[in-house]
Design a protein around this motif. Sequence first.
Motif, mmCIF file in Angstrom:
data_model
loop_
_atom_site.group_PDB
_atom_site.id
_atom_site.type_symbol
_atom_site.label_atom_id
_atom_site.label_comp_id
_atom_site.label_asym_id
_atom_site.label_seq_id
_atom_site.Cartn_x
_atom_site.Cartn_y
_atom_site.Cartn_z
ATOM 1 N N ILE B 267 2.761 -2.660 -1.868
ATOM 2 C CA ILE B 267 3.692 -3.259 -0.901
ATOM 3 C C ILE B 267 2.857 -3.427 0.358
ATOM 4 C CG2 ILE B 267 5.748 -2.915 0.514
ATOM 5 C CD1 ILE B 267 6.859 -1.144 -1.725
ATOM 6 N N ARG B 268 2.581 -4.656 0.727
ATOM 7 C CA ARG B 268 1.701 -4.888 1.874
ATOM 8 C C ARG B 268 2.403 -4.491 3.166
ATOM 9 N NH1 ARG B 268 -3.465 -5.134 1.387
ATOM 10 N NH2 ARG B 268 -3.755 -6.703 3.026
ATOM 11 N N GLY B 269 1.662 -3.874 4.039
ATOM 12 C CA GLY B 269 2.212 -3.425 5.308
ATOM 13 C C GLY B 269 2.537 -4.595 6.234
ATOM 14 N N SER B 270 3.528 -4.391 7.083
ATOM 15 C CA SER B 270 3.961 -5.478 7.979
ATOM 16 C C SER B 270 3.099 -5.559 9.232
ATOM 17 C CB SER B 270 5.417 -5.259 8.383
ATOM 18 O OG SER B 270 5.545 -4.017 9.061
ATOM 19 N N GLU B 271 2.591 -4.426 9.696
ATOM 20 C CA GLU B 271 1.836 -4.437 10.955
ATOM 21 C C GLU B 271 0.367 -4.106 10.773
ATOM 22 O OE1 GLU B 271 3.695 -2.030 13.950
ATOM 23 O OE2 GLU B 271 5.673 -2.954 13.631
ATOM 24 N N LYS B 272 0.103 -3.181 9.872
ATOM 25 C CA LYS B 272 -1.288 -2.752 9.658
ATOM 26 C C LYS B 272 -1.576 -2.767 8.164
ATOM 27 C CE LYS B 272 -1.111 0.093 13.786
ATOM 28 N NZ LYS B 272 -0.974 1.430 14.350
ATOM 29 N N PRO B 273 -1.590 -3.956 7.590
ATOM 30 C CA PRO B 273 -1.725 -4.031 6.128
ATOM 31 C C PRO B 273 -3.051 -3.459 5.637
ATOM 32 C CG PRO B 273 -1.957 -6.202 7.123
ATOM 33 C CD PRO B 273 -1.488 -5.276 8.209
ATOM 34 N N GLU B 274 -4.019 -3.362 6.514
ATOM 35 C CA GLU B 274 -5.321 -2.848 6.079
ATOM 36 C C GLU B 274 -5.309 -1.322 5.946
ATOM 37 O OE1 GLU B 274 -4.473 -3.858 8.977
ATOM 38 O OE2 GLU B 274 -5.240 -2.443 10.470
ATOM 39 N N PRO B 316 7.096 -1.238 5.140
ATOM 40 C CA PRO B 316 6.571 -0.331 6.169
ATOM 41 C C PRO B 316 5.390 -0.970 6.898
ATOM 42 C CG PRO B 316 5.839 0.358 4.000
ATOM 43 C CD PRO B 316 6.805 -0.770 3.784
ATOM 44 N N LYS B 317 5.010 -0.346 7.982
ATOM 45 C CA LYS B 317 3.903 -0.885 8.797
ATOM 46 C C LYS B 317 2.601 -0.956 8.006
ATOM 47 C CE LYS B 317 5.765 1.005 13.131
ATOM 48 N NZ LYS B 317 6.873 1.783 12.498
ATOM 49 N N ARG B 318 2.333 0.125 7.230
ATOM 50 C CA ARG B 318 1.080 0.176 6.468
ATOM 51 C C ARG B 318 1.319 -0.227 5.018
ATOM 52 N NH1 ARG B 318 1.956 4.434 9.361
ATOM 53 N NH2 ARG B 318 0.856 4.400 11.368
ATOM 54 N N THR B 319 0.238 -0.493 4.336
ATOM 55 C CA THR B 319 0.323 -0.854 2.920
ATOM 56 C C THR B 319 0.493 0.395 2.060
ATOM 57 O OG1 THR B 319 -0.970 -2.874 3.165
ATOM 58 C CG2 THR B 319 -1.026 -1.812 0.997
ATOM 59 N N LEU B 453 6.199 8.983 0.969
ATOM 60 C CA LEU B 453 5.355 7.796 0.972
ATOM 61 C C LEU B 453 5.782 6.806 2.057
ATOM 62 C CD1 LEU B 453 3.167 6.706 -0.984
ATOM 63 C CD2 LEU B 453 5.025 5.802 -2.399
ATOM 64 N N TYR B 454 7.061 6.557 2.111
ATOM 65 C CA TYR B 454 7.550 5.554 3.058
ATOM 66 C C TYR B 454 7.320 5.994 4.504
ATOM 67 C CZ TYR B 454 10.226 2.251 5.665
ATOM 68 O OH TYR B 454 10.566 1.291 6.578
ATOM 69 N N VAL B 455 7.633 7.248 4.788
ATOM 70 C CA VAL B 455 7.474 7.699 6.178
ATOM 71 C C VAL B 455 5.992 7.703 6.563
ATOM 72 C CG1 VAL B 455 7.981 9.494 7.878
ATOM 73 C CG2 VAL B 455 9.595 9.045 6.022
ATOM 74 N N LEU B 456 5.129 8.146 5.672
ATOM 75 C CA LEU B 456 3.687 8.106 5.967
ATOM 76 C C LEU B 456 3.225 6.671 6.235
ATOM 77 C CD1 LEU B 456 2.221 10.596 3.319
ATOM 78 C CD2 LEU B 456 2.276 10.911 5.814
ATOM 79 N N ALA B 457 3.816 5.728 5.518
ATOM 80 C CA ALA B 457 3.386 4.333 5.674
ATOM 81 C C ALA B 457 3.987 3.673 6.903
ATOM 82 C CB ALA B 457 3.761 3.544 4.415
ATOM 83 N N ASP B 458 5.088 4.217 7.378
ATOM 84 C CA ASP B 458 5.802 3.518 8.453
ATOM 85 C C ASP B 458 5.774 4.228 9.793
ATOM 86 O OD1 ASP B 458 7.542 1.130 8.964
ATOM 87 O OD2 ASP B 458 8.875 2.722 9.704
ATOM 88 N N MET B 459 5.405 5.499 9.828
ATOM 89 C CA MET B 459 5.508 6.245 11.083
ATOM 90 C C MET B 459 4.584 5.642 12.148
ATOM 91 S SD MET B 459 3.859 9.726 9.603
ATOM 92 C CE MET B 459 2.339 10.337 10.306
ATOM 93 N N PRO B 460 4.954 5.855 13.421
ATOM 94 C CA PRO B 460 4.264 5.111 14.490
ATOM 95 C C PRO B 460 2.748 5.286 14.464
ATOM 96 C CG PRO B 460 6.214 6.203 15.357
ATOM 97 C CD PRO B 460 6.066 6.676 13.945
ATOM 98 N N GLN B 461 2.287 6.528 14.421
ATOM 99 C CA GLN B 461 0.846 6.767 14.408
ATOM 100 C C GLN B 461 0.402 7.077 12.990
ATOM 101 O OE1 GLN B 461 -0.910 6.433 17.230
ATOM 102 N NE2 GLN B 461 1.012 5.947 18.259
ATOM 103 N N ALA B 462 -0.758 6.605 12.634
ATOM 104 C CA ALA B 462 -1.299 6.966 11.327
ATOM 105 C C ALA B 462 -1.547 8.474 11.276
ATOM 106 C CB ALA B 462 -2.604 6.226 11.073
#
Lengths: 465, 465
Positions: B267-274, B316-319, B453-462
């Motif tokens: 699932i590609r991230g919306s803000e930081k797909p990398e 989520p923000k991240r992939t 998984l979802y919270v790790l991928a979406d939380m504000p800071q990596a």
Amino acid sequence: MMRLIVFLLCFMLVGNLIAVQGQDKRLGKDYAKVASQIMGTALIEGQAYEKLEYLSDNIGNRLSGSTQLNQAIEWAVNAMKADGLENVRAEAAKVPHWVRGEESAEIITPAKHKLNILGLGGTIGTTSEGITAEVIVVRNFDELDKLGEQVKGKIVLYNSPMRKDLPTGQAYGEAVRYRGNGAIRAAKYGAVAALVRSVTTVSLNTPHTGAMRYQDDTPKIPAAAVTIENAELMQRLYVKGEKIIVKLKLGAQTLPDADSANVVGEIRGSEKPEEIILVSGHLDSWDVGTGSNDDGAGCVIAMEAVRTIARLKLRPKRTIRVVLFTNEEKGLFGSFAYRDTHKQNFDKHVAAIEADSGGTRPIGFSFKGSNSAFALVQEISTLLRNLRSDNVELSSGGVGADISVLTDAGVPGLGLRNNSSHYFDVHHTDADTFEKMDRTDLALNVATMAIMLYVLADMPQALPR
Amino acid sequence: MMRLIVFLLCFMLVGNLIAVQGQDKRLGKDYAKVASQIMGTALIEGQAYEKLEYLSDNIGNRLSGSTQLNQAIEWAVNAMKADGLENVRAEAAKVPHWVRGEESAEIITPAKHKLNILGLGGTIGTTSEGITAEVIVVRNFDELDKLGEQVKGKIVLYNSPMRKDLPTGQAYGEAVRYRGNGAIRAAKYGAVAALVRSVTTVSLNTPHTGAMRYQDDTPKIPAAAVTIENAELMQRLYVKGEKIIVKLKLGAQTLPDADSANVVGEIRGSEKPEEIILVSGHLDSWDVGTGSNDDGAGCVIAMEAVRTIARLKLRPKRTIRVVLFTNEEKGLFGSFAYRDTHKQNFDKHVAAIEADSGGTRPIGFSFKGSNSAFALVQEISTLLRNLRSDNVELSSGGVGADISVLTDAGVPGLGLRNNSSHYFDVHHTDADTFEKMDRTDLALNVATMAIMLYVLADMPQALPR
């Protein structure tokens, strides 16, 4: 590039997999989204475990007439209000008020053995000197009948084991007859007291109390439960021909009936508020342990199921009414009070559900009602397939003691069923305590109950009779 | 009206109850709503059970190099596409290709006893006549070292029980040394074959296979697992001074390395797909049973966790990247292939999670990473308190074999932990089959994994390193 890319497999297999979901029944399909909301809220935000911990540890056991039961009633009223329920109230009920007092028993001949006993609920007491008499051991009523007048002046011990080779409910039903009627049957032949082997398959010298009956035309004699260990000891001595003398003291008294109440709260229906789906547990317990399994768990499952729906601001077509009955254990007086107050309205009770088999993993529902109603309940149950809660069974009884006044009047009844393989291990004992609860299983019960409850309250047609 | 209304209790008690919810940690609070959606979807609509049933029964066991593993790879690719994942692909990996062939063993002296064996993974075969030799029984490497050259020309049996008095993982770790290194150590002293007691505490004459090693400077000798029953039989005979002669035939062969693949979907991230949160299981298994526990369960937990997020159209923000590794069992070749393909990108791997401890009730996560990362993972875990999945532990290892290439490179790692008290009963045996799966527990694993998984991928800071 890769060799396996040419394997040309599986596309249809994935297709098949998706078709096999089992949610193709109409109600299951229509309510999948809301069921998902309810499930998520119950599992993520549920407070069943904390509620039961408070009821168990901070209030304790709750025999009818006790201060603790009154505290529990107050707590439940306030908790339901805090949970956002409507029309929260305590509906008055008179209940028996029996108190245990001091108890003791020992074998004095042929050797000294302290006996672990619990007077049965409702027993009369002995004099302060107690009863000292010879014990006659029988396995069942047939053996008692053969002995007849030979038990005159004696203490009868019923040593009838709860069978491990039968389904749990059936095994309990067979063994519990000696607890319920043992005193009456022994008294008819002139016995001076009755002892009953505890109704359990597992014991660490643990006595199990419970209700017993007297009969107007038969003398009342004291009755107490002994442990498996103590019953087997007396059985062995008896078989060897030893004369067994037991001294039994029971300080039990029956006081005047007490004031009590059923606790009621609602989510009023949006379209047919006069139609009621009732969900229940019983707030009273025996005066041993903390009644966490029987029926603290059922009470918090019912309360939290309704709170979950309220929290989601869901308002089904029909009214959902939670009723925490008083005094199931000593004769269904809460249930009778509910009947007396609401019987003119029983035709508007669409369904009644009870949770009274502990808090272990939910395995489904028992159901009492028509075949057409059963088919709809089965449709709803498809929503619960990942909980293995789809094994709804049409039963001729066994949906719940408290709601029997409703099912006797024709209201379809459901009983939440749990994995009850260890339910009777701690039933009516000092070991019915909170640490036996599993937080996840309790939350799964809440979700199971809430989904069934919500769909029954909201589905287009009322469940038929 | 009622006496108890004046009891004036409990309002503050209800207040306290609500304050004690344990969701006051920030991430737990911020993600409560989406966690609820994920939980509901996983429990109501989840297909983990059906997926695992298909993988187990319609494909079967999946040894590296086998047709079934290739079928499983194809199935997983197609299933991930059907589940709505992006960038679904099979990433090539070369894997060892060992085949078992025909196997047999029997005691021929002092009495005939058929032995239940499984050649260890990677063992060489015997000649078609087999090896017939005397058995020397040792409890451990110390006993072997004391015997030294006395085992020359003999078969060494390691009868080292997996201890019941240690934590399961520790007991496994101690006992498995004989499986892994037994052949090397015995060959150094001139032994002609090694037999190893199966690494389990429970047996119905069930042999357990698993990986074993050879060493370049030491002769390769055949190695097989025997059952507890057979090991104890030989131990008893040996202690009595009986000369034990065993005939062992192993048809094992190692073929040229085979083509295989890791299955990847995203699932590609919306803000930081990398930035990548990786979730994994391993698709290969041993060639016995159906690999339902090891690691079919882990694969469907990872797949369904991601499907649940995709189904809710959450981005989520991240992939989020699911990787089903090939060939964990015979040497982590899938993991190494992933490293070779992606190592230039490991700094963008924010976290790696593995599910490889079966499908029983989730009990939490192990965690490998910094204390600051650990604190955030603990915050997320408050969402899982009703699943008893909040017991996150900082561990020096044990988060998952496949993701070790990532954690070795500094990527924070998590291992989904399960109630593993019976995991090793069926591990690497013909009894690792689907009917042992519990549908509810499997769905709870999916929810637990998906929320983490979802919270790790979406939380504000990596998650920091």
